[in-house]
Design an enzyme around this catalytic site. Structure first.
Site, PDB file in Angstrom:
ATOM      1  N   HIS A   1       0.872  -1.177   0.000  1.00 44.82           N
ATOM      2  CA  HIS A   1       0.000   0.000   0.000  1.00 44.82           C
ATOM      3  C   HIS A   1       0.913   1.231   0.000  1.00 44.82           C
ATOM      4  CE1 HIS A   1      -3.582  -2.368   0.680  1.00 44.82           C
ATOM      5  NE2 HIS A   1      -2.991  -3.006   1.672  1.00 44.82           N
TER       6      HIS A   1
ATOM      7  N   ASP B   1      -1.813  -0.753  -4.002  1.00 51.82           N
ATOM      8  CA  ASP B   1      -2.488   0.483  -4.404  1.00 51.82           C
ATOM      9  C   ASP B   1      -1.529   1.640  -4.170  1.00 51.82           C
ATOM     10  OD1 ASP B   1      -2.821   0.731  -1.590  1.00 51.82           O
ATOM     11  OD2 ASP B   1      -4.955   0.236  -1.688  1.00 51.82           O
TER      12      ASP B   1
HETATM   13  O1  G3I Z   1     -19.871  -4.625   6.312  1.00 52.69           O
HETATM   14  C1  G3I Z   1     -20.086  -3.400   6.993  1.00 52.69           C
HETATM   15  C2  G3I Z   1     -21.462  -2.868   6.682  1.00 52.69           C
HETATM   16  O2  G3I Z   1     -22.426  -3.777   7.171  1.00 52.69           O
HETATM   17  C3  G3I Z   1     -21.607  -1.498   7.316  1.00 52.69           C
HETATM   18  O3  G3I Z   1     -22.827  -0.943   6.923  1.00 52.69           O
HETATM   19  C4  G3I Z   1     -20.492  -0.561   6.879  1.00 52.69           C
HETATM   20  C5  G3I Z   1     -20.567   0.782   7.569  1.00 52.69           C
HETATM   21  O4  G3I Z   1     -19.293   1.378   7.668  1.00 52.69           O
HETATM   22  O5  G3I Z   1     -19.256  -1.149   7.200  1.00 52.69           O
HETATM   23  C6  G3I Z   1     -19.047  -2.393   6.572  1.00 52.69           C
HETATM   24  O6  G3I Z   1     -17.825  -2.902   6.940  1.00 52.69           O
HETATM   25  C7  G3I Z   1     -16.672  -2.289   6.367  1.00 52.69           C
HETATM   26  C8  G3I Z   1     -15.919  -3.351   5.602  1.00 52.69           C
HETATM   27  O7  G3I Z   1     -14.694  -2.811   5.147  1.00 52.69           O
HETATM   28  C9  G3I Z   1     -16.691  -3.871   4.412  1.00 52.69           C
HETATM   29  O8  G3I Z   1     -16.917  -2.856   3.498  1.00 52.69           O
HETATM   30  C10 G3I Z   1     -15.849  -1.758   7.506  1.00 52.69           C
HETATM   31  O9  G3I Z   1     -16.495  -0.652   8.112  1.00 52.69           O
HETATM   32  C11 G3I Z   1     -14.483  -1.301   6.975  1.00 52.69           C
HETATM   33  O10 G3I Z   1     -13.656  -0.979   8.079  1.00 52.69           O
HETATM   34  C12 G3I Z   1     -13.844  -2.430   6.208  1.00 52.69           C
HETATM   35  O11 G3I Z   1     -12.601  -1.983   5.700  1.00 52.69           O
HETATM   36  C13 G3I Z   1     -11.763  -3.009   5.179  1.00 52.69           C
HETATM   37  C14 G3I Z   1     -10.480  -3.067   5.989  1.00 52.69           C
HETATM   38  O12 G3I Z   1      -9.626  -4.031   5.429  1.00 52.69           O
HETATM   39  C15 G3I Z   1     -10.767  -3.448   7.442  1.00 52.69           C
HETATM   40  O13 G3I Z   1      -9.616  -3.573   8.151  1.00 52.69           O
HETATM   41  C16 G3I Z   1     -11.445  -2.657   3.752  1.00 52.69           C
HETATM   42  O14 G3I Z   1     -12.642  -2.731   2.958  1.00 52.69           O
HETATM   43  C17 G3I Z   1     -10.409  -3.641   3.207  1.00 52.69           C
HETATM   44  O15 G3I Z   1      -9.970  -3.183   1.944  1.00 52.69           O
HETATM   45  C18 G3I Z   1      -9.220  -3.683   4.136  1.00 52.69           C
HETATM   46  O16 G3I Z   1      -8.327  -4.651   3.649  1.00 52.69           O
HETATM   47  C19 G3I Z   1      -7.091  -4.803   4.381  1.00 52.69           C
HETATM   48  C20 G3I Z   1      -6.577  -6.195   4.122  1.00 52.69           C
HETATM   49  O17 G3I Z   1      -7.546  -7.131   4.440  1.00 52.69           O
HETATM   50  C21 G3I Z   1      -5.285  -6.439   4.886  1.00 52.69           C
HETATM   51  N1  G3I Z   1      -4.302  -5.444   4.614  1.00 52.69           N
HETATM   52  C22 G3I Z   1      -4.747  -4.092   4.806  1.00 52.69           C
HETATM   53  C23 G3I Z   1      -5.991  -3.815   3.992  1.00 52.69           C
HETATM   54  C24 G3I Z   1      -6.376  -2.416   4.158  1.00 52.69           C
HETATM   55  O18 G3I Z   1      -6.747  -2.182   5.515  1.00 52.69           O
END
Ligand code: G3I
Length: 375
Positions: free
Chosen positions: A252, A282
């Site tokens: 990242h 990214d």
């Molecule tokens: O699913 C819920 C949904 O029900 C709710 O309405 C919404 C409201 O905010 O949140 C949704 O969950 C989100 C989830 O992504 C799915 O979209 C979480 O808030 C959000 O925090 C979560 O973020 C993810 C993040 O990991 C969490 O740590 C990112 O999409 C995802 O790209 C990211 O991926 C990680 C890798 O797994 C590991 N390496 C780092 C990378 C970036 O953090």
């Protein structure tokens, strides 16, 4: 100047072919001159999946379930530009086992079925991580034996369900503390001790003996204390004969900050007999997004693909998010945006052309180490 980049189907290339057939060599020269006259488009017509395959690497992308189900244009960007997919969120613990013993396979099945029906390989993401754990797990007061059984049954269920269908798994995600050289103080470490990493790898190996098993980490792409401590951890696992096959370099990056020594750091692991992969690439841009920054971002994407091609044993590059409208960056890094190779309208940015350029230009020395099902 961007355009929708569907695999080998652009109106420009179709038009050029028709002219050649109809008008012969003279028309070809005229057409070529016209294409080359369009700034920024010289390298945008490449077929990324075929170029990647010809180089013996995968070009992958992390996908989200909702747009995969609902948005044909989103699906077309994936199938038109990539050879593998990772599940961005839907195979994480809170999605798969939201309540103890109650598994939800809807999202994971959607991703795996989509991959299979489009001839894409799959990376599994992820088994043991400190984030996105369900409440019952993170708040439970488990002793070592019980937690070990929880990990085993989760692993058996998830890895076992897709046995032979998911080529590589991020078994351990982010085992190092964010900074410095310590092992991360997470649930697994606190209850099971440092050996949780080896134990989890053995469990995953038992659940699917053919899967390539990875430890995935960020902040190890350049040198430094964390990178060196991580290397020591991995070298020790290899010394002990633990079933570990690959290292994921999350990658990242901030625009303009791809480490010079990325390939060198990858080689440290291939020298241990491991494969490596860029797993979450990214390149985020501080607002405002300008043409100059998009060009710089393109150079960064090209450099990462080139680094992978330079390293024998680099399996490929996975981009984290299909397009800027489905990227985690703006939520997590306020003030930064536009981190993927496609904008929120699914139009290709210069970064896509740069990946084409890297794949088309770099002659790979030898083939990738790749098992039948590996990514
Ligand atoms: O699913 C819920 C949904 O029900 C709710 O309405 C919404 C409201 O905010 O949140 C949704 O969950 C989100 C989830 O992504 C799915 O979209 C979480 O808030 C959000 O925090 C979560 O973020 C993810 C993040 O990991 C969490 O740590 C990112 O999409 C995802 O790209 C990211 O991926 C990680 C890798 O797994 C590991 N390496 C780092 C990378 C970036 O953090």
């Amino acid at each position: 100047m961007s355009h929708r980049a569907l695999r080998g189907r652009s109106p420009a290339s179709a038009g050029a072919v028709a002219l050649v057939v109809l008008c012969g060599a003279v028309a070809l020269v005229v057409t070529a001159a016209l294409v080359l006259a369009v700034p920024g488009q010289e390298h945008t017509e490449g077929d990324l999946p075929e170029l990647a395959s010809a180089r013996g690497v995968d070009l992958g992308v992390a996908v989200a379930v909702a747009p995969l189900r609902e948005d044909a244009a989103y699906r077309e960007v994936v199938t038109g530009n990539y050879t593998s997919v990772s599940a961005e969120n839907t195979m994480k613990w809170d999605s798969v086992q939201p309540r103890r013993g109650a598994f939800d396979w809807g999202g994971p099945d959607t991703v795996v079925d989509f991959a299979e029906s489009n001839g894409l390989r799959m990376r599994g993401h992820t088994l043991l991580w400190h984030n996105q754990q369900p409440q019952w797990l993170s708040e439970g007061a488990y002793g070592a034996d019980e937690l070990r059984e929880i990990v085993r049954s989760h692993t058996d269920a998830l890895v076992g369900r897709y046995e032979g269908r998911i080529g590589a798994w991020d078994v351990i995600n982010e085992p190092m503390a964010d900074e410095g050289g310590a092992i991360r103080d997470n649930l697994w470490y606190r209850v099971l001790g440092e050996n949780y990493i080896a134990e989890a790898l053995w469990m995953a190996h038992e659940a699917d003996p053919r899967a390539r098993l990875y430890v995935n980490e960020f902040g190890i792409e350049g040198g430094g204390t964390k990178a060196d401590a991580f290397y020591t951890l991995i070298a020790d696992l290899m010394e002990r004969g633990v079933p570990l096959h690959g290292i994921g370099f999350q990658s990242h990056f901030i625009v303009g900050q791809v480490p010079e020594d990325l390939a060198e750091n990858m080689r440290r692991y291939t020298d241990l007999g491991l494969e490596v992969a860029v797993t979450e690439l990214d390149v985020r841009i501080p607002e405002p997004v300008t043409d100059a920054r998009l060009q710089e971002q393109a150079r960064d994407y090209r450099r990462v693909v080139e680094a992978c091609l330079e390293v024998e044993g680099c399996q490929g590059v996975t981009v984290w998010g299909v397009d800027d409208g489905h990227s985690w960056i703006p939520d997590w890094f306020p003030g930064y945006t536009a981190a993927t190779p496609f904008d929120a309208d699914y139009d290709a940015k210069p970064a896509r052309a740069a990946m084409v350029e890297a794949l088309a230009r770099r002659a790979r020395q030898g083939g990738a180490i790749r098992g039948a099902a590996a990514v």
